[in-house]
Design a protein around this motif. Structure first.
Motif, short mmCIF file in Angstrom:
data_model
loop_
_atom_site.label_atom_id
_atom_site.label_comp_id
_atom_site.label_asym_id
_atom_site.label_seq_id
_atom_site.Cartn_x
_atom_site.Cartn_y
_atom_site.Cartn_z
N PRO A 137 0.82 -1.22 0.00
CA PRO A 137 0.00 0.00 0.00
C PRO A 137 0.86 1.27 0.00
O PRO A 137 1.90 1.33 0.66
N ALA A 138 0.41 2.27 -0.72
CA ALA A 138 1.12 3.55 -0.77
C ALA A 138 0.94 4.32 0.53
O ALA A 138 1.76 5.18 0.87
N ALA A 139 -0.12 4.02 1.29
CA ALA A 139 -0.40 4.73 2.54
C ALA A 139 -1.41 3.94 3.34
O ALA A 139 -2.06 3.01 2.83
N ASP A 140 -1.53 4.30 4.61
CA ASP A 140 -2.55 3.72 5.47
C ASP A 140 -3.69 4.73 5.58
O ASP A 140 -3.49 5.85 6.06
N ILE A 141 -4.86 4.36 5.10
CA ILE A 141 -5.97 5.32 5.07
C ILE A 141 -6.95 5.11 6.24
O ILE A 141 -8.08 5.61 6.21
N THR A 142 -6.50 4.42 7.27
CA THR A 142 -7.32 4.25 8.47
C THR A 142 -7.74 5.61 9.03
O THR A 142 -6.93 6.54 9.09
N GLY A 143 -8.99 5.73 9.43
CA GLY A 143 -9.47 6.98 10.03
C GLY A 143 -10.74 7.49 9.39
O GLY A 143 -11.38 6.79 8.60
N LYS A 144 -11.09 8.72 9.74
CA LYS A 144 -12.30 9.36 9.20
C LYS A 144 -11.94 10.32 8.08
O LYS A 144 -10.92 11.02 8.13
N TRP A 145 -12.82 10.36 7.08
CA TRP A 145 -12.61 11.19 5.90
C TRP A 145 -13.88 12.00 5.62
O TRP A 145 -14.99 11.46 5.68
N LEU A 146 -13.69 13.27 5.31
CA LEU A 146 -14.81 14.11 4.89
C LEU A 146 -14.96 13.98 3.38
O LEU A 146 -14.04 14.32 2.62
N VAL A 147 -16.11 13.49 2.94
CA VAL A 147 -16.34 13.13 1.54
C VAL A 147 -17.23 14.17 0.87
O VAL A 147 -18.32 14.48 1.37
N LYS A 148 -16.78 14.68 -0.26
CA LYS A 148 -17.58 15.62 -1.05
C LYS A 148 -17.98 14.95 -2.37
O LYS A 148 -17.13 14.50 -3.13
N ILE A 149 -19.28 14.90 -2.60
CA ILE A 149 -19.82 14.27 -3.81
C ILE A 149 -19.80 15.27 -4.95
O ILE A 149 -20.19 16.43 -4.79
N GLN A 150 -19.33 14.82 -6.11
CA GLN A 150 -19.32 15.67 -7.29
C GLN A 150 -20.69 15.58 -7.98
O GLN A 150 -21.09 14.52 -8.45
N SER A 151 -21.40 16.72 -8.00
CA SER A 151 -22.74 16.73 -8.57
C SER A 151 -23.08 18.13 -9.05
O SER A 151 -22.55 19.12 -8.55
N ASP A 152 -23.97 18.19 -10.05
CA ASP A 152 -24.44 19.48 -10.54
C ASP A 152 -25.37 20.15 -9.53
O ASP A 152 -25.59 21.36 -9.58
N LYS A 153 -25.93 19.35 -8.62
CA LYS A 153 -26.83 19.87 -7.61
C LYS A 153 -26.14 19.83 -6.25
O LYS A 153 -25.24 19.02 -6.03
N PRO A 154 -26.53 20.70 -5.33
CA PRO A 154 -25.94 20.67 -3.98
C PRO A 154 -26.20 19.34 -3.30
O PRO A 154 -27.35 18.86 -3.26
N VAL A 155 -25.14 18.71 -2.79
CA VAL A 155 -25.25 17.43 -2.10
C VAL A 155 -24.52 17.53 -0.77
O VAL A 155 -23.39 18.02 -0.72
N ALA A 156 -25.16 17.08 0.29
CA ALA A 156 -24.54 17.15 1.61
C ALA A 156 -23.28 16.29 1.67
O ALA A 156 -23.19 15.23 1.02
N ASP A 157 -22.29 16.75 2.43
CA ASP A 157 -21.07 15.98 2.61
C ASP A 157 -21.37 14.65 3.29
O ASP A 157 -22.33 14.52 4.06
N ARG A 158 -20.52 13.68 3.00
CA ARG A 158 -20.62 12.38 3.64
C ARG A 158 -19.36 12.15 4.47
O ARG A 158 -18.41 12.91 4.41
N VAL A 159 -19.38 11.09 5.25
CA VAL A 159 -18.23 10.73 6.07
C VAL A 159 -17.88 9.27 5.78
O VAL A 159 -18.76 8.40 5.78
N ALA A 160 -16.59 9.02 5.51
CA ALA A 160 -16.11 7.66 5.34
C ALA A 160 -15.25 7.27 6.53
O ALA A 160 -14.46 8.09 7.03
#
Length: 414
Positions: A137-160
């Motif tokens: 693996p190039a990195a360890d991605i363990t943890g929380k991530w703030l996710v932004k959806i790419q859309s033409d309309k406003p979409v609430a952020d998600r959390v991974a």
């Protein structure tokens, strides 16, 4: 007489051949690896096959720490059907000569033509990467991530939320409407792959690690996928679920009448609910997060019903048909031992909810939970549901839920 003996011998031989043929076509017990074909994307999933007492064949879907059992039955010498519990869907599969499966995951909702092909092979426990073919693996991605959806309309952020151990990766994606349920996969170099299957349909995440603190990719469910970007953020959080859905100005109460599973018309104004705390679930048997909420609510109700609290499940189903809804809701009631009222409210459409519950100004998603106090007034409205797989998010929800309901239950009768 000789002819009869000859015919009997032929019959016995044919029976033996058919019996041997059927036996040769039995699914092998143990771990399997399946692969859905979703457009041009391969989405793998793992399951275990076991025979339970009474010769019942059970397939158990494996997703991280989550296990979902589905009953299977043979309908010919080389074919079987696997029902997806409360979801109106099933596997229809053929056992090939080499012991593998080919089939489809098909919707059973009348009028819905949706089938996703898949294949499966026994004795394979890996998800995406075969043993010996791992890339560091190039990195360890363990943890929380703030996710932004790419859309033409406003979409609430998600959390991974990811948990990585070497090349192995578990994760879950949360949104204001609920969560993806548990996902499982691998990290290969600067790429990561996740997939999940818990009955309603396949889900997946494909992603690329940019620099260890940022990632990008696509989130898919069924045949639909959306692109995203994300940054690592230990404080990543969703919008307050108690602030998203509310009543129109001038409204303090709800009013509705819908049939229960016996066809009886039930109203919130019925004597049964007067002076009690009433929890109203806006739900559907087609909705995975709704099912997760029911699995929480059903035992909670049994523990608390004697304290002056009731629950009403208002179900909006995949088909606007009472007999169809009665069948799907009965399956739900039986599987989770639901002892509170389940009512059929209509079709699973946001506009339908708005028409049936005119006091609601905003309706965002199934499930939505409305809490009514002993005085009959709406006290809180919670949008979505985060299941056990979300960890701290679920724990925080349960803690607040129990605290809020205890206060309302402790209030004196009006």
């Amino acid at each position: 007489m000789k002819i009869n003996r000859l015919l009997f011998a032929i019959f016995l031989a044919a029976t033996a051949v058919i019996s041997a043929y059927a036996q040769n076509k039995q699914m092998k017990e143990g771990i399997w690896r399946g692969v859905f074909k979703v457009g041009e994307t391969d989405v793998p999933f793992n399951f275990e096959v076991k025979k339970k007492p009474g010769n019942q064949l059970v397939l158990t879907a494996i997703n991280g720490d989550r296990r979902d059992d589905f009953n299977a039955k043979y309908f010919s010498s080389d074919s079987l059907q696997v029902t997806m519990n409360t979801f109106e869907a099933a596997f229809f599969a053929k056992i090939e000569n080499d012991g593998s499966l080919t089939g489809v995951h098909k919707s059973l909702v009348p009028g819905v033509n949706r089938a996703i092909p898949f294949t499966a092979q026994p004795d394979k426990s890996y998800r995406f990467v075969e043993p010996g073919k791992e890339i560091k693996p190039a990195a360890d991605i363990t943890g929380k991530w703030l996710v932004k959806i790419q859309s033409d309309k406003p979409v609430a952020d998600r959390v991974a939320v990811f948990e990585q151990k070497g090349n192995k990766l578990n994760g879950i994606i949360l949104s204001i409407t609920g969560d993806s349920r548990e996902l499982q996969g691998n990290v290969q170099g600067n790429e990561f792959l996740l997939s999940g299957f818990t009955g309603s349909g396949p889900s997946y995440v494909t992603g690329k690690i940019i620099d260890g603190k940022s990632i990008e990719g696509a989130i898919g469910f069924g045949v639909n996928a959306t692109k995203f970007t994300a940054v690592k953020d230990d404080n990543a959080a969703l919008a307050d679920a108690y602030s998203l859905t509310f009543l129109k100005p001038g409204y303090e109460k709800l009013d509705f009448t819908f049939p229960d599973l016996n066809g009886k018309q039930v109203s919130l104004s019925d004597e049964k609910y007067k002076g009690k705390v009433v929890v109203i679930e806006l739900m559907g048997t087609w909705c995975p997060n709704c099912i997760d909420q029911v699995s929480f609510m059903a035992p909670w109700y049994k523990e608390n019903r004697s304290k002056g609290v009731e629950i009403i499940g208002l179900s909006f189903e995949a088909k606007d048909d009472y007999e169809f809804a009665k069948r799907t809701l009965t399956k739900l009631k039986t599987r989770y031992d639901v002892q509170y009222d389940l009512l059929f409210a209509g079709k699973n459409d946001k506009n339908e909810v708005a028409q049936k519950l005119v006091a609601l100004k905003e309706f965002i998603a199934f499930p939505t939970t409305i809490i009514v106090g002993r005085d009959g007034k709406v006290k809180e409205i919670h949008t979505g549901f985060s299941g056990k797989g979300t960890g701290q998010f679920y724990d925080d929800y349960v803690k607040k839920w129990n605290t809020d309901l205890a206060k309302l239950i402790a209030e004196p009768l009006p």
